[in-house]
Write a protein that holds these residues in place. Structure first.
Motif, PDB file in Angstrom:
ATOM      1  N   VAL A  61       0.832  -1.211   0.000  1.00 28.68           N
ATOM      2  CA  VAL A  61       0.000   0.000   0.000  1.00 28.68           C
ATOM      3  C   VAL A  61       0.865   1.259   0.000  1.00 28.68           C
ATOM      4  N   LEU A  62       1.608   1.504   1.109  1.00 24.54           N
ATOM      5  CA  LEU A  62       2.358   2.753   1.200  1.00 24.54           C
ATOM      6  C   LEU A  62       3.504   2.666   2.188  1.00 24.54           C
ATOM      7  N   ALA A  63       4.453   3.596   2.028  1.00 23.62           N
ATOM      8  CA  ALA A  63       5.555   3.794   2.979  1.00 23.62           C
ATOM      9  C   ALA A  63       5.569   5.277   3.309  1.00 23.62           C
ATOM     10  N   GLU A  64       5.447   5.617   4.604  1.00 26.71           N
ATOM     11  CA  GLU A  64       5.288   7.009   5.032  1.00 26.71           C
ATOM     12  C   GLU A  64       6.473   7.501   5.852  1.00 26.71           C
ATOM     13  N   THR A  65       6.853   8.747   5.620  1.00 31.67           N
ATOM     14  CA  THR A  65       7.927   9.420   6.337  1.00 31.67           C
ATOM     15  C   THR A  65       7.602  10.915   6.407  1.00 31.67           C
ATOM     16  N   MET A  93       3.711   6.564  -6.912  1.00 27.81           N
ATOM     17  CA  MET A  93       3.377   7.981  -6.730  1.00 27.81           C
ATOM     18  C   MET A  93       3.832   8.466  -5.366  1.00 27.81           C
ATOM     19  N   LEU A  94       4.097   9.755  -5.301  1.00 27.18           N
ATOM     20  CA  LEU A  94       4.475  10.452  -4.077  1.00 27.18           C
ATOM     21  C   LEU A  94       3.278  11.314  -3.692  1.00 27.18           C
ATOM     22  N   ALA A  95       2.802  11.200  -2.454  1.00 26.14           N
ATOM     23  CA  ALA A  95       1.615  11.948  -2.030  1.00 26.14           C
ATOM     24  C   ALA A  95       1.800  12.474  -0.602  1.00 26.14           C
ATOM     25  N   MET A  96       1.094  13.548  -0.305  1.00 30.05           N
ATOM     26  CA  MET A  96       1.139  14.132   1.029  1.00 30.05           C
ATOM     27  C   MET A  96       0.238  13.337   1.976  1.00 30.05           C
ATOM     28  N   ALA A  97       0.719  13.114   3.185  1.00 29.64           N
ATOM     29  CA  ALA A  97      -0.097  12.477   4.224  1.00 29.64           C
ATOM     30  C   ALA A  97      -0.797  13.587   4.995  1.00 29.64           C
ATOM     31  N   ASN A  98      -2.001  13.326   5.443  1.00 26.24           N
ATOM     32  CA  ASN A  98      -2.741  14.297   6.250  1.00 26.24           C
ATOM     33  C   ASN A  98      -3.706  13.550   7.147  1.00 26.24           C
ATOM     34  N   ASP A  99      -4.380  14.274   8.023  1.00 30.88           N
ATOM     35  CA  ASP A  99      -5.313  13.603   8.941  1.00 30.88           C
ATOM     36  C   ASP A  99      -6.758  13.664   8.450  1.00 30.88           C
ATOM     37  N   SER A 104      -4.721  20.198   6.482  1.00 32.82           N
ATOM     38  CA  SER A 104      -3.866  19.354   7.321  1.00 32.82           C
ATOM     39  C   SER A 104      -2.672  18.746   6.581  1.00 32.82           C
ATOM     40  N   ASN A 105      -2.390  19.202   5.340  1.00 35.35           N
ATOM     41  CA  ASN A 105      -1.120  18.816   4.722  1.00 35.35           C
ATOM     42  C   ASN A 105      -0.009  19.462   5.532  1.00 35.35           C
ATOM     43  N   GLY A 106       1.121  18.804   5.606  1.00 37.86           N
ATOM     44  CA  GLY A 106       2.264  19.341   6.351  1.00 37.86           C
ATOM     45  C   GLY A 106       3.550  18.830   5.733  1.00 37.86           C
ATOM     46  N   SER A 107       4.370  18.189   6.536  1.00 36.49           N
ATOM     47  CA  SER A 107       5.651  17.674   6.039  1.00 36.49           C
ATOM     48  C   SER A 107       5.611  16.187   5.714  1.00 36.49           C
ATOM     49  N   ARG A 108       4.639  15.469   6.241  1.00 30.87           N
ATOM     50  CA  ARG A 108       4.587  14.023   6.022  1.00 30.87           C
ATOM     51  C   ARG A 108       4.172  13.692   4.598  1.00 30.87           C
ATOM     52  N   PHE A 109       4.822  12.669   4.039  1.00 30.66           N
ATOM     53  CA  PHE A 109       4.469  12.204   2.704  1.00 30.66           C
ATOM     54  C   PHE A 109       4.616  10.692   2.652  1.00 30.66           C
ATOM     55  N   PHE A 110       4.041  10.101   1.622  1.00 30.10           N
ATOM     56  CA  PHE A 110       4.158   8.655   1.455  1.00 30.10           C
ATOM     57  C   PHE A 110       4.373   8.312  -0.013  1.00 30.10           C
TER      58      PHE A 110
END
Length: 187
Positions: A61-65, A93-99, A104-110
């Motif tokens: 599915v995804l890897a998040e950092t 694909m590279l996508a932004m993680a949010n809540d 709520s986009n910030g620095s986290r991406f997956f």
């Protein structure tokens, strides 16, 4: 505070994400997600992502950092608007993680590890900021190695915590010249 807007939507940008497993090269999408690409470029050029851990890996599915706390709940001190995806989610694909809440986009991406287009409900409303460089063998090998990282249950019980610490060694970004200025220096 959100950084000054410096991204140029008519230029191409490349991000090279390095880990001990290898490197992945992504073409960024400033025309589809100018706010998110601008923030990503700002944080990468400041070295924010260097040595941050992959705190969450869901095989297939995804890897998040992108969280300096390593918990999945931190950010770089600011958040910004979620830009709806302009294309279906796909492997690499590279996508932004949010809540899921507004702005709520910030620095986290997956990084999307598998073909999730049939399970798009798993990833609703995440801003797509890049696509892995097509037919790039080193990126493919690294993506496969990242997907194969053994995971154990994390603090919330989700089986997504890497058994061994895996970090982003660095994120290098490259601003490309416009086609009509191919013989001139990029500024």
């Amino acid at each position: 505070e959100y950084p000054p807007m410096t991204v140029e939507t008519d230029r191409g940008y490349t991000a090279i994400l390095s880990t001990r497993l290898g490197r992945m090269t992504f073409e960024l999408l400033p025309e589809e997600a100018p706010l998110a690409v601008n923030s990503f470029l700002f944080l990468a050029s400041a070295g924010y992502y260097d040595n941050l851990t992959f705190h969450r890996i869901l095989p297939g599915v995804l890897a998040e950092t992108g969280d300096a706390t390593g918990t999945g709940g931190g950010n770089a001190g600011y958040t910004f608007e979620i830009e709806p995806p302009k294309r279906p989610y796909a492997r690499g694909m590279l996508a932004m993680a949010n809540d899921g809440s507004t702005n709520s986009n910030g620095s986290r991406f997956f990084i999307i590890l598998g073909e999730v287009t049939t399970n798009a409900d798993q990833l609703p409303g995440f801003t797509v900021i890049g696509v892995m460089k097509e037919s790039h063998a080193p990126s493919e090998r690294t993506l496969e190695a990242l997907d194969a990282v053994p995971v154990v249950p994390g603090p919330n019980g989700e089986r997504s915590k890497p058994q061994e610490e895996l970090t982003v060694t660095s994120v290098e970004t490259i601003k490309q010249c416009e086609q009509k200025f191919a013989y001139a220096a990029c500024t």
